[in-house]
Scaffold this motif. Structure first.
Motif, PDB file in Angstrom:
ATOM      1  N   TYR A  89       0.835  -1.201   0.000  1.00 56.83           N
ATOM      2  CA  TYR A  89       0.000   0.000   0.000  1.00 56.83           C
ATOM      3  C   TYR A  89       0.871   1.253   0.000  1.00 56.83           C
ATOM      4  CZ  TYR A  89      -4.595  -2.116   0.666  1.00 56.83           C
ATOM      5  OH  TYR A  89      -5.766  -2.791   0.486  1.00 56.83           O
TER       6      TYR A  89
ATOM      7  N   ARG B 128      -7.600   9.389  -5.398  1.00 56.53           N
ATOM      8  CA  ARG B 128      -8.544   8.532  -4.666  1.00 56.53           C
ATOM      9  C   ARG B 128      -7.794   7.367  -4.032  1.00 56.53           C
ATOM     10  NH1 ARG B 128     -10.895  12.438  -5.685  1.00 56.53           N
ATOM     11  NH2 ARG B 128     -12.959  12.729  -6.639  1.00 56.53           N
TER      12      ARG B 128
ATOM     13  N   ILE C   3      -8.056   5.996  -1.009  1.00 62.50           N
ATOM     14  CA  ILE C   3      -8.875   5.094  -0.203  1.00 62.50           C
ATOM     15  C   ILE C   3      -9.751   4.220  -1.094  1.00 62.50           C
ATOM     16  CG2 ILE C   3     -10.572   4.985   1.653  1.00 62.50           C
ATOM     17  CD1 ILE C   3      -7.793   5.917   2.451  1.00 62.50           C
TER      18      ILE C   3
ATOM     19  N   GLY D 137      -9.207   0.699  -0.091  1.00 63.76           N
ATOM     20  CA  GLY D 137     -10.322   0.205   0.704  1.00 63.76           C
ATOM     21  C   GLY D 137     -11.382  -0.551  -0.067  1.00 63.76           C
ATOM     22  N   LEU D 138     -11.442  -0.399  -1.384  1.00 58.17           N
ATOM     23  CA  LEU D 138     -12.496  -1.059  -2.153  1.00 58.17           C
ATOM     24  C   LEU D 138     -11.945  -1.922  -3.286  1.00 58.17           C
ATOM     25  CD1 LEU D 138     -15.102   1.861  -2.414  1.00 58.17           C
ATOM     26  CD2 LEU D 138     -15.127  -0.088  -0.859  1.00 58.17           C
TER      27      LEU D 138
ATOM     28  N   ILE E 113     -12.083  -5.131   3.579  1.00 61.44           N
ATOM     29  CA  ILE E 113     -12.346  -3.705   3.368  1.00 61.44           C
ATOM     30  C   ILE E 113     -11.910  -2.903   4.584  1.00 61.44           C
ATOM     31  CG2 ILE E 113     -14.180  -1.994   3.065  1.00 61.44           C
ATOM     32  CD1 ILE E 113     -15.639  -4.013   1.331  1.00 61.44           C
TER      33      ILE E 113
ATOM     34  N   VAL F  64      -9.200   0.136   4.362  1.00 59.23           N
ATOM     35  CA  VAL F  64      -9.516   1.518   4.749  1.00 59.23           C
ATOM     36  C   VAL F  64      -8.598   1.993   5.864  1.00 59.23           C
ATOM     37  CG1 VAL F  64     -11.289   2.983   5.775  1.00 59.23           C
ATOM     38  CG2 VAL F  64     -11.904   1.355   3.978  1.00 59.23           C
TER      39      VAL F  64
ATOM     40  N   GLY G 284      -4.961   2.259   4.598  1.00 61.82           N
ATOM     41  CA  GLY G 284      -4.814   3.408   3.727  1.00 61.82           C
ATOM     42  C   GLY G 284      -4.829   4.722   4.478  1.00 61.82           C
ATOM     43  N   LEU G 285      -5.710   4.856   5.470  1.00 66.59           N
ATOM     44  CA  LEU G 285      -5.768   6.096   6.262  1.00 66.59           C
ATOM     45  C   LEU G 285      -4.488   6.308   7.058  1.00 66.59           C
ATOM     46  CD1 LEU G 285      -9.461   6.006   7.547  1.00 66.59           C
ATOM     47  CD2 LEU G 285      -8.488   7.517   5.809  1.00 66.59           C
TER      48      LEU G 285
END
Length: 290
Positions: A192, A202, A204, A208-209, A244, A248, A251-252
């Motif tokens: 990541y 984008r 996340i 996240g997806l 997921i 998320v 990534g954050l």
């Protein structure tokens, strides 16, 4: 399929040459590829599938070789002249800005440090573990159920346990699950950290997806073929939700760190970006040659 040539190229060619020879189309490469696919699929299904794949692979090899040996099969294709004209509505030429002291452009120009990927992977592993344990308590009635299933990925003896034993604590399964979970989460966190700078708008959405969906689909297909018993014991809705959550949170955590310039001129550095020649002034180029 006709070959398109400009009017200038057509004038330079011989006047009588209105056709060219190209290799004849053939479907034997597809037969060969399909045969090899069935050969390896038969290792997981039945011997009859492997036999059928072997027959198709041999037929594909023979048919393909006969297309090129002893003489290559060719067809005549007519030449269609075309007047090519390049037009644009732009009035200004856009140029890529390059730093004055940077001789090579290496994309991405900035990346996250390794520590950001490690922290993101560990934080995501905690979020994923919380959801997995919640699934064990709510659905299976035991927090140890998902832990024993995770250990079954590399420790097949866990699948031989009965329902009551899967819901109980086992030190060996717990140790295997913790090491496996921490190692995989750290590696994905590092991935990541390397990929998110390439998707700055984008991040996340990717972490996240998109990435969890692709990863879950790949695991669903692989486990269904390699270990159907393990795949049948996994609740894939909870599994995707935990993936997921990992993406998320990881990534954050990663994007909260400051990005640093890539070290493109470090000796023996592992270059994982996309390199392209930079802009070197003629004066600098002449000094280097001298």
């Amino acid at each position: 399929m006709a070959t398109l040539l400009s009017a200038e190229q057509l004038e330079q060619s011989p006047r009588g040459a209105r056709e060219i020879e190209v290799p004849a189309p053939t479907a034997w490469p597809f037969v060969l590829a399909f045969g090899f696919t069935l050969m390896f699929t038969g290792l997981l299904t039945s011997a009859s599938v492997t036999i059928l794949g072997t027959v198709l692979a041999v037929a594909g090899c023979v048919g393909w070789f006969r297309e090129v040996f002893p003489h290559e099969h060719e067809v005549m294709v007519p030449i269609v002249p075309e007047d090519l004209s390049v037009t644009t509505e732009r009035r200004v030429v856009e140029r890529l800005p390059v730093a004055a002291d940077q001789l090579r452009a290496w994309l991405p120009v900035h990346t996250y440090p390794v520590s950001a990927g490690v922290k993101g992977g560990l934080a995501g592993s905690v979020a994923m573990a919380v959801l997995a344990c919640a699934y064990g308590v709510i659905k299976a009635g035991s927090i140890w159920y998902p832990i024993n299933l995770l250990a079954a990925v590399v420790y097949a003896q866990s699948l031989k346990l009965g329902p009551a034993q899967l819901n109980s604590f086992h030190a060996d399964s717990f140790a295997i699950a913790v090491v496996l979970h921490g190692l995989v989460s750290t590696l994905v966190g590092l991935l990541y950290g390397a990929m998110l700078p390439m998707f700055a708008r984008r991040p996340i959405v990717l972490g996240g997806l998109i990435a969890p969906a692709l990863w879950s689909g790949l695991l669903y297909t692989m486990l269904g073929l390699v270990n159907p018993m393990l795949a049948s014991r996994i609740d894939w809705i909870w599994f995707i939700a935990s993936q997921i959550a990992f993406g998320v949170v990881a990534g954050l955590v990663v994007i909260r760190h400051s990005r640093m310039p890539t070290r493109e001129n470090v000796a023996f550095a592992l270059r994982a970006g996309i390199e392209a020649p930079g802009i070197i002034s003629p004066r600098e180029n002449g000094e280097k040659r001298s």
